[in-house]
Scaffold this motif. Structure first.
Motif, short mmCIF file in Angstrom:
data_model
loop_
_atom_site.label_atom_id
_atom_site.label_comp_id
_atom_site.label_asym_id
_atom_site.label_seq_id
_atom_site.Cartn_x
_atom_site.Cartn_y
_atom_site.Cartn_z
N ARG A 37 49.93 33.01 46.70
CA ARG A 37 50.91 34.74 46.02
C ARG A 37 50.18 35.32 46.36
NH1 ARG A 37 55.05 33.14 43.49
NH2 ARG A 37 54.42 32.37 42.20
N VAL A 38 49.24 34.70 44.76
CA VAL A 38 47.66 36.01 44.71
C VAL A 38 46.86 35.98 45.24
CG1 VAL A 38 45.89 34.83 43.15
CG2 VAL A 38 47.77 34.66 42.38
N ARG A 41 47.78 38.15 48.45
CA ARG A 41 48.06 39.82 47.63
C ARG A 41 46.06 39.51 47.44
NH1 ARG A 41 52.40 38.85 43.10
NH2 ARG A 41 53.96 39.37 44.78
N ARG A 44 45.07 41.39 51.23
CA ARG A 44 45.55 42.91 51.67
C ARG A 44 44.85 43.58 50.14
NH1 ARG A 44 51.16 42.79 53.13
NH2 ARG A 44 52.15 44.85 52.27
N VAL B 256 49.90 42.62 38.13
CA VAL B 256 49.99 41.43 39.38
C VAL B 256 50.01 40.17 38.74
CG1 VAL B 256 49.19 41.13 41.45
CG2 VAL B 256 49.34 43.29 40.69
N PRO B 257 50.93 39.73 39.12
CA PRO B 257 51.22 38.33 37.63
C PRO B 257 50.47 37.09 38.29
CG PRO B 257 53.60 38.52 38.49
CD PRO B 257 52.52 39.48 38.68
N LEU B 258 49.78 35.93 38.17
CA LEU B 258 50.23 34.91 38.69
C LEU B 258 51.46 33.69 38.97
CD1 LEU B 258 47.32 34.08 36.44
CD2 LEU B 258 47.24 34.35 39.18
N GLU B 264 58.81 40.85 42.31
CA GLU B 264 57.87 40.95 43.50
C GLU B 264 57.48 42.31 43.81
OE1 GLU B 264 55.64 37.81 43.10
OE2 GLU B 264 56.62 37.37 41.52
N ILE B 306 50.11 49.84 46.20
CA ILE B 306 50.02 49.81 46.81
C ILE B 306 48.23 49.11 47.15
CG2 ILE B 306 50.58 48.57 49.81
CD1 ILE B 306 52.85 48.35 48.11
N THR B 309 47.48 46.21 44.30
CA THR B 309 47.95 45.54 43.52
C THR B 309 48.46 44.46 44.44
OG1 THR B 309 50.35 46.34 44.15
CG2 THR B 309 50.17 46.09 41.84
N GLY B 310 48.66 45.28 46.09
CA GLY B 310 48.67 44.10 47.13
C GLY B 310 49.84 43.63 47.34
N PHE B 311 50.71 43.75 46.96
CA PHE B 311 52.92 43.85 46.66
C PHE B 311 52.66 44.53 47.87
CE2 PHE B 311 53.11 44.38 42.15
CZ PHE B 311 53.48 43.03 41.79
N GLU B 312 54.00 43.08 48.78
CA GLU B 312 54.36 43.70 49.86
C GLU B 312 55.32 44.53 50.38
OE1 GLU B 312 53.94 41.06 48.13
OE2 GLU B 312 52.30 39.46 49.24
#
Lengths: 264, 645
Positions: A37-38, A41, A44, B256-258, B264, B306, B309-312
């Motif tokens: 996940r890390v 992201r 991105r 943004v957690p590990l 999420e 976005i 964070t890179g969140f989807e």
């Protein structure tokens, strides 16, 4: 007829990059799923032209080689990514490393086209592990190791999701050495032995934890403080190196082992 | 004096616990500031596991708002699971923050956000691990000031003995006001010690400080009165309201957690408050009036969030997101902006109407249409009139059929069991509705493989709602009705296999009811179950009804109150309620009239309470008494092009 995604399919992969990364310090507690996940992201955020699979749930093209267990650090983890636009590997290393949290560090990036092997798996067969044992003397560590090495087999049971599995620790152990290291435990005065082990990959895998279990069972090793385990390298066993200083080839830069080198 | 990190002592223990990554911190956008240069230091807690607590918007907003102040330091802490708790006790490691692993006991303020009352036992664990006395009265000058917030703080009486104060309402400005008072108090050499600070917090009106109020009881157990015991302390503490959400565009740099967490995604609150007037809904009552975030701010926040964070996934949050005056423009604008960029958009949908499906279609333009959720809440039309959720069964069926017709494969319907005046038939009506949903849906979709899941929660009467006087239904009856419903669905040969029924047993709701409408006499019960090992009450594997029930019996033995008295007893109009001195702005007369109308509606159908966004009305009392106004668009501005803030 089911719905289909509208528009053209995603652009294809034009370049594959192989990446070596490290998992250091407190970030060694990330599991493989956490890391994935890390990493995705960070791709991105870094705006890398990553390629995606087609369909309603597109996935970024990332393939992971076997990951070090949760809680173990690593200097040599590998994965491969597929890009939809050709990009300079050094630039990918820098932007990706900047987007990742400190502790997950990109060490090296190469273009897979420059490699003699089609897949990363062909270039990896063993790992070099360092096990630091705070509070354990070199003599005690050496004694435990000698007892283990004297066995012909060393079966260790491990609980998995599908029940208990047995692995043979002795069979997987290629070489093993003990040295003294600067103390790393809570008591700086206490001695700290360090084991250096080369372990053959197998299915099911023999993990550092299994080796420690075997050392405790067979070698009567006691560890007053949780040992610190680090994967130092992965690669092919370099048969030209001396047996007491076994080397592993570098999967990103080393050549593929020639057929003659494989034969004993 | 610099505070030492506990991490070197914690680290060797982590390989022995489940999911150690949740305790190491290191999230993207986490902040570690220098201890010595901070004038005021906050430890913020969400009293549940990291995976639930980290995504909490309230904590993330305050964390960022506070850390933006140059001389303020804010760190976060979450509940540790029992495996680590045992090791921390064995090795003498205190409750720590995940940012710099500093001991919570060393901070000035320990702020705890209670989204639900089921976090109360976890507060006690954290206090105890932090070596902060559990009883507020026993704390010394060096101990942090423990302040509760979140929706449960609208009745903090059950934990009044454990907290020093509570902030009621929106936290952004209130947290800064508390910071100012603490900063001044410290700069002036801490006049009056701990009591001096608490008095300053109380007299300013920013914080409710329970110890400055005395509660007297009648012989029958009801409250006689609640009066301040210090001069200058307000008789009623009013809630805080942030009026302009565009001025508070947080979170800007979301964590943004590990570790994997329950949400999420990048969440942006598109408005706060709701005036739909659903009588069971505490959130809708205590967060009035409606305050919209403008379409341009929403667009800017999403774009920046976005990228950072890179969140989807983007979640457009609010109590009823389809009600934003420019929701269609927001949905379309975001769908256009992120077309082909692997960013999915979600809208927690609860409103039952066709417009919701138009929106959902827009948001899922290139995504899979798996599930849509609607919340009719009541199974019969009569029941829905009682709760003021006016939707006819025909409209509901029509809406759901449209969803299936648009390619959605699964529809989830939320209901409650145990609503006031409910009968067995009202609950059984849910089965009939689900049958019609499938029958009509199969026709609309032209295929048989569609599914409908009905999910049912036990109703808990909440403070500051028209149902605050209602009797909670006993758990035996709730369980019996739900079993009968399940049986009716299972035995349906034609449709049963297309319908899923999900419910939990009714007992946890009774304890939630005790903690929701309890008063200060409930504190010893919380303390007792906690001493017996009760933790993580929101998790079924840790919750023990038997333990709570036994503790109520023991603690209330010589008193006129009991578990039933707090839960299944209907209150009368003249009863002083434990939270009457906390002012949500709602006129108690209006709430009572609305309660009476609900009962009348159960017999004669009654009339609808209109939404004041479109039919001006100041009857509930919030705007006049709080000096607030409804803030809604449309602004007429486009979401695109986006300009940086």
């Amino acid at each position: 007829m089911s719905r289909q995604p509208e528009g053209p399919p995603p652009p294809p992969v034009v370049q594959k990059l192989r990446i070596r990364y490290a998992k250091r310090g407190r970030l060694r507690f990330t599991s493989h799923r956490d890391f994935a996940r890390v990493f995705e992201r960070a791709i991105r955020r870094a705006r890398l032209p990553i390629a995606y699979s087609a369909g309603f749930s597109p996935h970024p093209k990332v393939s992971y080689a076997g990951a070090a267990p949760t809680g173990t650090a690593s200097e040599a983890e590998y994965l491969e990514i597929g890009l939809a636009e050709a990009t300079d590997p050094d630039q990918v290393r820098d932007t990706l490393d900047a987007a990742l949290p400190p502790g997950i560090d990109i060490v090296d990036v190469v273009d897979a086209a420059d490699s003699p092997a089609k897949t990363l798996a062909e270039l990896i067969e063993a790992s070099r592990w360092s096990i630091e044992l705070p509070g354990v003397s070199v003599a005690a560590a050496q004694k435990a190791l000698d007892l283990l090495l004297a066995q012909t087999t060393a079966p260790v049971e491990r609980a998995t999701k599908d029940g208990t599995r047995t692995v043979d620790v002795r069979a997987a152990l290629v070489t093993a050495n003990v040295a003294l290291t600067s103390a790393n435990g809570p008591d700086p005065a206490a001695e700290c032995a360090r084991m250096d082990l080369v372990v053959q990959h197998a299915t099911p895998a023999v993990r550092p934890d299994d080796i420690l279990t075997a050392l405790r069972m067979i070698g009567a090793l006691t560890t007053p403080v949780t040992p610190l385990v680090t994967r130092l390298a992965q690669g092919l066993i370099d048969t030209t190196s001396p047996e007491d200083a076994q080397r592993l080839t570098d999967p990103l830069h080393g050549s593929r082992r020639s057929d003659s080198a494989v034969s004993p | 004096m610099t505070v030492e990190s506990v991490f070197p002592r914690l680290e060797p223990l982590l390989p022995q616990v489940r999911k150690p990554v949740q305790y190491v911190g290191g999230e993207l956008h986490a902040q570690v500031k220098a201890w010595d240069s901070a004038a005021v230091r906050w430890a913020l807690m969400y009293p549940d596991a990291y995976e639930v607590g980290l995504p909490n918007q309230g904590v993330q907003i305050l964390y960022e708002v506070l850390n933006e102040q140059p001389d303020v330091l804010a760190e976060r802490t979450y509940s540790v699971w029992p495996d680590l708790e045992a090791l921390m006790r064995e090795h003498g490691i205190p409750q720590f923050t995940v940012d710099a692993h500093r001991p919570v006991g060393d901070f000035d303020i320990f702020g705890v956000s209670f989204a639900t009352e089921l976090g109360y036992t976890n507060l006690l664990t954290a206090l105890d691990l932090a070596d902060i006395p559990i009883t507020a009265a026993e704390r010394a000058d060096g101990d942090p000031v423990v302040i509760a917030g979140g929706h449960a703080a609208f009745n903090p009486e059950p934990v009044a003995e454990f907290i020093d104060g509570a902030v009621v309402g929106d936290g952004e400005q209130a947290a800064l006001a508390v910071t100012d008072l603490v900063r001044t108090w410290k700069a002036e050499g801490r006049p009056g010690g701990r009591d001096g600070l608490l008095l300053a917090l109380a007299t300013s009106g920013v914080v409710y400080v329970p110890r400055f109020y005395d509660v007297a009881y009648l012989p029958d157990g009801r409250i006689q009165r609640v009066v301040p015991n210090q001069s200058g302390v307000p008789w009623r503490v009013t809630k805080h309201t942030v009026m302009d959400l565009d001025e508070w565009p947080y979170p800007k740099q979301p964590l943004v957690p590990l570790a994997e967490t329950v949400h999420e995604r990048y969440s942006v609150e598109i408005f706060r408050g709701c005036t739909r007037g659903c009588r069971f809904c505490q959130a809708g009552m205590i967060t009035r009036p409606v305050r919209e975030r403008s379409i341009t701010t929403v667009g800017e926040m999403v774009q920046r969030g976005i990228a950072a964070t890179g969140f989807e996934e983007v979640g457009l949050l609010s109590l009823s997101s389809a009600d934003h005056s420019e929701i269609h423009e927001i949905a379309k604008g975001l769908a256009d902006r992120y077309d082909g960029e692997q960013v999915s958009l979600s809208l927690p949908s609860t409103r039952v109407d066709a417009f919701n499906i138009t929106l959902a279609n827009e948001l899922s333009r290139n995504g899979r249409r798996t599930g849509l959720t609607f919340a009719p809440e009541g199974g019969s039309e009569r029941m829905r009139k009682v709760i003021n959720k006016m939707v006819t069964e025909d409209d509901l069926i029509q809406t759901v059929a449209t969803a299936y017709g648009n390619g959605w494969r699964q529809v989830k319907l939320y209901f409650m069991c145990g609503l006031p005046t409910e009968t067995d038939e009202d609950v059984l009506a849910i089965a009939g509705m689900a049958r019609r949903v499938i029958a009509t849906g199969r026709e609309a979709a032209g295929r048989k493989d569609i599914r409908c899941t009905i999910s049912i929660g036990g109703f808990v009467p909440k403070p500051h709602t028209p149902f605050q006087w209602a009797a909670q239904l006993d758990h035996e009856t709730v369980d019996r009705r739900l079993r009968a419903l399940k049986g009716a669905v299972t035995h349906d040969r034609e449709f049963g296999r297309s319908i899923g029924v999900r419910y939990h047993d009714g007992r946890p709701s009774i304890i939630e009811g005790l903690l929701s409408r309890g008063d200060r006499r409930v504190a010893p019960v919380i303390r007792r179950v906690w001493e017996q090992g009760q933790r993580f009450d929101g998790w079924s594997e840790y919750f023990s009804y038997e333990r709570w029930e036994a503790a109520c019996r023991d603690v209330f033995e010589a008193q006129p109150v009991s578990l039933d008295w707090y839960t299944t007893r209907e209150r009368q109009q003249n009863e002083v309620l434990p939270w009457d001195h906390l002012d949500s702005g709602l006129d108690k007369e209006w709430l009572w009239e609305d309660w009476q109308e609900a009962i009348a509606a159960s017999v004669d159908g009654g009339g609808e309470v209109e939404d004041c966004r479109w039919t001006p009305c100041y009857d509930c009392g919030v705007c006049p008494s709080m000096g607030t106004e409804i803030q809604v668009g449309p602004t007429g501005r486009p979401l695109l092009p986006l300009t940086p803030l």
